[in-house]
Design a protein around this motif. Structure first.
Motif, PDB file in Angstrom:
ATOM      1  N   UNK A  33       0.793   9.787 -10.758  1.00  0.00           N
ATOM      2  CA  UNK A  33      -1.149   9.499 -11.118  1.00  0.00           C
ATOM      3  C   UNK A  33      -1.349  11.012 -11.144  1.00  0.00           C
ATOM      4  N   UNK A  34      -0.551  11.439  -9.636  1.00  0.00           N
ATOM      5  CA  UNK A  34      -1.390  13.142  -9.249  1.00  0.00           C
ATOM      6  C   UNK A  34      -0.774  13.821  -9.200  1.00  0.00           C
ATOM      7  N   UNK A  35       0.200  13.909 -10.642  1.00  0.00           N
ATOM      8  CA  UNK A  35       1.452  15.331 -11.114  1.00  0.00           C
ATOM      9  C   UNK A  35      -0.277  15.692 -12.693  1.00  0.00           C
ATOM     10  N   UNK A  36       0.016  17.401 -12.775  1.00  0.00           N
ATOM     11  CA  UNK A  36      -1.044  17.458 -13.443  1.00  0.00           C
ATOM     12  C   UNK A  36      -0.268  18.482 -14.488  1.00  0.00           C
ATOM     13  N   UNK A  37      -0.559  17.912 -15.861  1.00  0.00           N
ATOM     14  CA  UNK A  37      -0.101  18.865 -17.364  1.00  0.00           C
ATOM     15  C   UNK A  37      -1.078  19.655 -17.511  1.00  0.00           C
ATOM     16  N   UNK A  38      -0.578  20.722 -17.219  1.00  0.00           N
ATOM     17  CA  UNK A  38      -1.442  21.885 -17.954  1.00  0.00           C
ATOM     18  C   UNK A  38      -1.462  22.532 -19.827  1.00  0.00           C
ATOM     19  N   UNK A  65       0.549  -1.001  -0.085  1.00  0.00           N
ATOM     20  CA  UNK A  65       0.033   0.495   0.088  1.00  0.00           C
ATOM     21  C   UNK A  65       0.898   1.489   0.362  1.00  0.00           C
ATOM     22  N   UNK A  66       2.361   1.799   0.455  1.00  0.00           N
ATOM     23  CA  UNK A  66       2.895   2.125   0.550  1.00  0.00           C
ATOM     24  C   UNK A  66       3.577   2.678  -1.078  1.00  0.00           C
ATOM     25  N   UNK A  67       3.578   1.489  -1.934  1.00  0.00           N
ATOM     26  CA  UNK A  67       4.200   1.667  -3.127  1.00  0.00           C
ATOM     27  C   UNK A  67       3.138   2.313  -4.092  1.00  0.00           C
ATOM     28  N   UNK A  68       2.094   1.299  -3.858  1.00  0.00           N
ATOM     29  CA  UNK A  68       0.771   1.453  -4.803  1.00  0.00           C
ATOM     30  C   UNK A  68       0.826   3.938  -4.324  1.00  0.00           C
ATOM     31  N   UNK A  69       0.770   3.979  -2.558  1.00  0.00           N
ATOM     32  CA  UNK A  69       1.025   5.377  -2.605  1.00  0.00           C
ATOM     33  C   UNK A  69       1.602   6.597  -2.925  1.00  0.00           C
ATOM     34  N   UNK A  70       3.147   5.500  -3.383  1.00  0.00           N
ATOM     35  CA  UNK A  70       3.965   6.188  -3.796  1.00  0.00           C
ATOM     36  C   UNK A  70       4.548   6.499  -5.008  1.00  0.00           C
ATOM     37  N   UNK A  71       3.757   5.253  -5.918  1.00  0.00           N
ATOM     38  CA  UNK A  71       3.345   5.511  -7.100  1.00  0.00           C
ATOM     39  C   UNK A  71       2.557   6.825  -7.841  1.00  0.00           C
ATOM     40  N   UNK A  72       1.328   6.943  -6.883  1.00  0.00           N
ATOM     41  CA  UNK A  72      -0.233   7.523  -6.720  1.00  0.00           C
ATOM     42  C   UNK A  72       0.537   8.804  -6.739  1.00  0.00           C
TER      43      UNK A  72
END
Length: 340
Positions: free
Chosen positions: A334-339, A323-330
């Protein structure tokens, strides 16, 4: 272009060789896995003591490591060996008298049939079960040699881990495929989970075993000390836990005609033995780690299958790391927003 191809060829060939040799080494040393896992667990528990002795008090590394190994032998290995030997010694009495096991089990089946008019098992099944029980007890006795061998491996590996502690930790830190912040998160999670389970699980087992033994003495169960020891080990059984021991005991006492003691044992177990686990687990979580109960339960189920006894430590750690690795990956990707 040719240089790039060669570099990729060398890189992936090296990775393939590392993986292949690693698989061979792991498969050939699987019988010593318990010793390696034990060394890792104890290292995490005593590393601060090693640093204090060598860096603050200026002890030689070999002397400090030897002192810590002596502590491990006297405080962990010797008591564990004595408890296992006592338990096996008591169980061997049954192995030496298989007819007594057969008679006891047959008596229990007859009592169930008299009270409920239900034939639980046939005579042939009882004979087969008795044979299996005898074989199981003999196998348990044979595991003592494995315990001794893995204890030697544990001490040997732990000694060299302590001697090269700083260098080893720095090497592992550099190998982790994360940035500095996430590396610290992973290492901290490992430390917390190992400390929590390595200290909390045995302590809770002893506490429940003590309270169970007191209850067995109060209500007059057969061999209260033996079943108290067995109850300690039963605490690691997921979901069922200590009920795996005290419920059959209460049933046997009731079918033997001592229903007041049987009901008393059930009430005592439900109120005292079960709740003392919850009480001390709550207190320990405040001191060690606030781990979600589902991680502990399913982690132990997975861990016991994969790692044997040390699965009570590394099973929950495996789930927590997932679960920690999933959180790190996210967070990282995944949470990086591209403008645009």
């Amino acid at each position: 272009m040719e240089g790039t191809f060669k570099e990729k060829y060398w890189k992936y060939s090296l990775i393939g060789a590392i993986v292949l040799i690693g698989i061979i080494i792991f498969s050939e040393s699987i019988s010593f896995l318990s010793g390696f896992l034990g060394a890792i667990t104890i290292y995490i528990l005593v590393r601060k003591q090693m640093f204090r002795l060598t860096e603050q008090r200026k002890w030689r590394k070999s002397i400090a490591a030897s002192v810590i190994l002596l502590e491990v032998i006297l405080c962990i290995l010797v008591p564990t060996f004595l408890v296992i030997w006592l338990l096996i010694g008591r169980l061997q009495d049954f192995d030496l008298h298989p007819n007594a096991i057969f008679a006891t089990m047959q008596d229990l089946i007859l009592k169930i049939k008299e009270k409920t008019d239900y034939d639980l098992v046939s005579h042939d099944n009882i004979s087969t079960l008795t044979t299996m029980l005898t074989s199981l007890l003999q196998k348990i006795v044979g595991e003592v040699s494995s315990f001794v061998m893995n204890s030697i491996v544990l001490l040997f590996v732990l000694y060299f881990m302590l001697i090269s502690a700083r260098r080893m930790e720095s090497y592992i830190y550099d190998l982790l495929p994360f940035d500095g912040r996430n590396k610290n998160s992973v290492l901290q999670e490992i430390k917390v989970m190992v400390r929590s389970n390595a200290i909390g699980v045995p302590l809770l087992a002893v506490i429940q075993g003590v309270f169970a033994t007191v209850g067995y003495y109060i209500f007059g169960t057969p061999s209260p000390l033996l079943f108290g020891l067995v109850t300690c080990f039963a605490t690691i059984i997921p979901i069922v836990g200590t009920a795996f021991i005290w419920l059959p005991l209460a049933l046997y006492m009731g079918l033997s005609g001592n229903w007041p003691a049987a009901i008393g044992l059930i009430v005592y177990s439900l109120i005292v033995i079960s709740n003392v686990d919850n009480l001390f687990r709550f207190l320990l979580q405040k001191k060690l780690a606030d781990t979600h109960p589902l991680i502990t339960i399913f982690g132990v189920i997975i861990g016991l299958t994969l790692f044997g006894f040390w699965g009570v430590v590394f099973g929950p750690l495996l789930l927590s790391m997932f679960f920690l690795l999933v959180k790190i990956f996210k967070t990282k990707y995944l949470d990086q927003k591209e403008y645009i």
